[in-house]
Design a protein around this motif. Sequence first.
Motif, PDB file in Angstrom:
ATOM      1  N   SER A  55      41.356  39.196  50.310  1.00 11.99           N
ATOM      2  CA  SER A  55      41.301  37.821  49.803  1.00 11.99           C
ATOM      3  C   SER A  55      40.253  37.643  48.723  1.00 11.99           C
ATOM      4  N   ASN A  56      39.120  38.309  48.864  1.00 10.40           N
ATOM      5  CA  ASN A  56      37.997  38.098  47.949  1.00 10.40           C
ATOM      6  C   ASN A  56      37.857  39.183  46.895  1.00 10.40           C
ATOM      7  N   SER A  57      38.737  40.170  46.930  1.00 10.28           N
ATOM      8  CA  SER A  57      38.755  41.194  45.891  1.00 10.28           C
ATOM      9  C   SER A  57      39.101  40.551  44.547  1.00 10.28           C
ATOM     10  N   LYS A  58      38.431  40.958  43.488  1.00  9.97           N
ATOM     11  CA  LYS A  58      38.671  40.374  42.160  1.00  9.97           C
ATOM     12  C   LYS A  58      39.406  41.320  41.218  1.00  9.97           C
TER      13      LYS A  58
ATOM     14  N   ASN B 264      30.654  39.545  45.444  1.00 12.63           N
ATOM     15  CA  ASN B 264      30.391  39.104  46.810  1.00 12.63           C
ATOM     16  C   ASN B 264      31.684  38.983  47.599  1.00 12.63           C
ATOM     17  N   PHE B 265      31.574  39.193  48.898  1.00  9.82           N
ATOM     18  CA  PHE B 265      32.672  38.989  49.823  1.00  9.82           C
ATOM     19  C   PHE B 265      32.206  37.994  50.893  1.00  9.82           C
ATOM     20  N   GLY B 266      33.156  37.467  51.646  1.00 10.72           N
ATOM     21  CA  GLY B 266      32.785  36.571  52.736  1.00 10.72           C
ATOM     22  C   GLY B 266      32.094  37.323  53.858  1.00 10.72           C
TER      23      GLY B 266
ATOM     24  N   ALA C 258      34.720  42.144  42.408  1.00 11.86           N
ATOM     25  CA  ALA C 258      33.971  41.084  43.077  1.00 11.86           C
ATOM     26  C   ALA C 258      32.514  41.495  43.274  1.00 11.86           C
TER      27      ALA C 258
ATOM     28  N   ASN D 253      36.360  47.476  43.992  1.00 15.44           N
ATOM     29  CA  ASN D 253      35.699  46.380  43.284  1.00 15.44           C
ATOM     30  C   ASN D 253      34.380  46.840  42.681  1.00 15.44           C
TER      31      ASN D 253
ATOM     32  N   ASN E 169      39.763  39.694  54.728  1.00 11.06           N
ATOM     33  CA  ASN E 169      38.626  39.174  53.958  1.00 11.06           C
ATOM     34  C   ASN E 169      38.476  39.963  52.661  1.00 11.06           C
TER      35      ASN E 169
ATOM     36  N   TYR F 235      48.726  36.331  48.960  1.00 11.56           N
ATOM     37  CA  TYR F 235      47.397  36.791  48.547  1.00 11.56           C
ATOM     38  C   TYR F 235      47.312  37.079  47.046  1.00 11.56           C
TER      39      TYR F 235
END
Length: 521
Positions: free
Chosen positions: A387-390, A515-517, A513, A349, A384, A414
Motif C-alpha cells: 500500500s505504501n510502496s511508491k 516511510n511506511f506505516g 517510499a 523502494n 502495508n 492497490y
Amino acid sequence: MLEKIESLEAEHAKAVAGGGEKYVARHRARGKLTARERIELLVDEGSAFLELQPLIGWGSDFAVGGSIVTGIGVVEGVECLIVANDPTVKGGSLNPFSLKKSFRAAEIAARNGLPTINLTESGGADLPTQKDIFIPGGQGFRDLTRASARKQPTISVVFGNSTAGGAYVPGMSDYVIMVKEQAKVFLAGPPLVKMATGEDTDDESLGGAEMHSRTSGSSDFLAVDEQDAIRLARRVVARLNWRKHGPAPAPAYAEPDLDPDGLLDLIPTDLKEPFDPREAILRIVDGVSADAGGDNGVAFDEFKPLYGPSLCVGWARLHGYEIGILANARGVLMSEEAQKAAQFIQLANQKDTPLLFLHNTTGYMVGAEYEQRGIIKHGAQMINAVSNSKVPHLTVIMGASYGAGNYGMNGRAYDPRFLFTWPSAKSAVMGPQQLAGVMEIVARQSAESKGEVFDAEAFAGVKAMVEGMIEEQSLPYFLSGLGYDDGVIDPRDTRTVLGICLSVIATQPIEGAMNFGVFRL
C-alpha cells in the motif's frame, strides 16, 4: 490454453467490429476512417499500439469496448495516451462503460506523465443512461485541465460531431485540429438553439471547422481531410519538445533464456495444481548473453530462496529495465512468505526499482496453527508494504487470485500502474466450491440451532447455482468487462506488453517510499 486464446480473439473481434457491418459501411460511405484506422495512421509506422480495456462492457447490454478505443502508442517518437471515439457505435455516444474507460485512460496518462491525443467524434452522452453519466462525466473535463497544468499536453483532433458536453473536449485541450466540412463543435445544435432562443442557424455557421478556425478561434489548425488532420497532429507532437525523465534501459539485452511459447503449457487446467513460477519468469525476463552483458550470467537473482518458498521473489531485467518480481509458487501465502514480501518491497523502494507481481494465489493460510503464529499481522505487513510502496507496480494475474491474496499481490484496489490477466486467470473472494461449501455449513448450523432438520438434498440445487455463479463471475472476461484489468492478453505477449509498460513508466523519475506505516511485529 490455445483454445482459451482462440476464444479471446473472438471476444476482441467483437470490440474491433464496433457497431457492426451496417454502421461501419455507413461510416465509410461518408468518406470517414474508423477509430482504429485513425490510430493506425497516427502512430509511428511499424510501432506497437497497446490497446487498453478492449473488453470493457463485456456481458452487459452495451457494445463491447465502451464505444471508445484507448491505448498507448508512439507518435513522432513520443509515447502518448490515445483516446478515439468509435462513431459506428451509436454515433460515438458515451455510456457508463465509456466513462469508466476514459477515466482509467486519464489516470494512466496522469500517473505516467503522458501527453494525450483525443480523436474526437461523439454525439455526447447516451441519453437513456444520462443519470449515470452527467454528474460523474464532469471529471473528464477536469482531468484535461489538470493535465495541462502538469505540463502534460492535450491534443484534440475533431473528425465529426463534438456536441454538448463533448464540445468541451476540444474546448479544454491545449491544441485543437478540426477537419473541414466534417467537424461540428457546438454546445447546442440548430434544433436546440431554435427551441431555446428562436434563432434559425445551420451546422457550419454555428460550429463548423472553418468558423472555429477563422472566427471563434476555438480551432488552431484547419485540416482539409482526415489524413491531413492526422498529419497535423503528428506535427504538433513533433514540436512538443518532449523528453523522458526516468531511468533509461540497458543499451543492450538478450531475449529470454526459455522459449515464451512454453508459457502456453505452464498453467494447469486445475488451478489447485501448483506450478513453478520460475518457468514463467525465465520466459519473460531478459536472458543471459555475452553481447548484452547478461548480468554476470544470471537472468534472475532470487532473494531468500530457502525462506517462504511459496513466494518466489528476486531481481531481473526486462527489455533492459531493472525490475523486482514477486511470483506465487504454491498458491497459499503463509507468515514467512508475507514477511519475505514486505522486506523485498522495502528493498525495491530503497533502490527505486519497479515491481512486477505475478499472481497464482489462493490467499493467506487459515487455521488455528497459522492464526496463533500471527498470519493476520504478517499478512498486514505485506499489505502495508504494498500500500505504501511508491515505486511503480505492474500486475499480471496468471492463474488464481483469491481472497486477501489478491490484495497482498497488488490487485486492482492497490493502484498498479497496469494490470493484465491471462485467459487462464480466475479472481474472486474465494473459490466457487469453497464459497458454496461455507454457505452449506452456515445453513446446516442455522437449521440445527432452530431444532430443524437440514435438507441437504434441497440445498444441493442452491449450492450448484452458487458454484456456477461464482465460477462465471471469477472468469477473466467478466472481470475485464467490469474494468477491473487493463486487458486480457495472450501469455506469449506478456514480455512485449510489460516492456511497453516499463518504457511508459520511465517517462517520469522513479522514487521509492521514504516511510511506511507501522508494521505490527
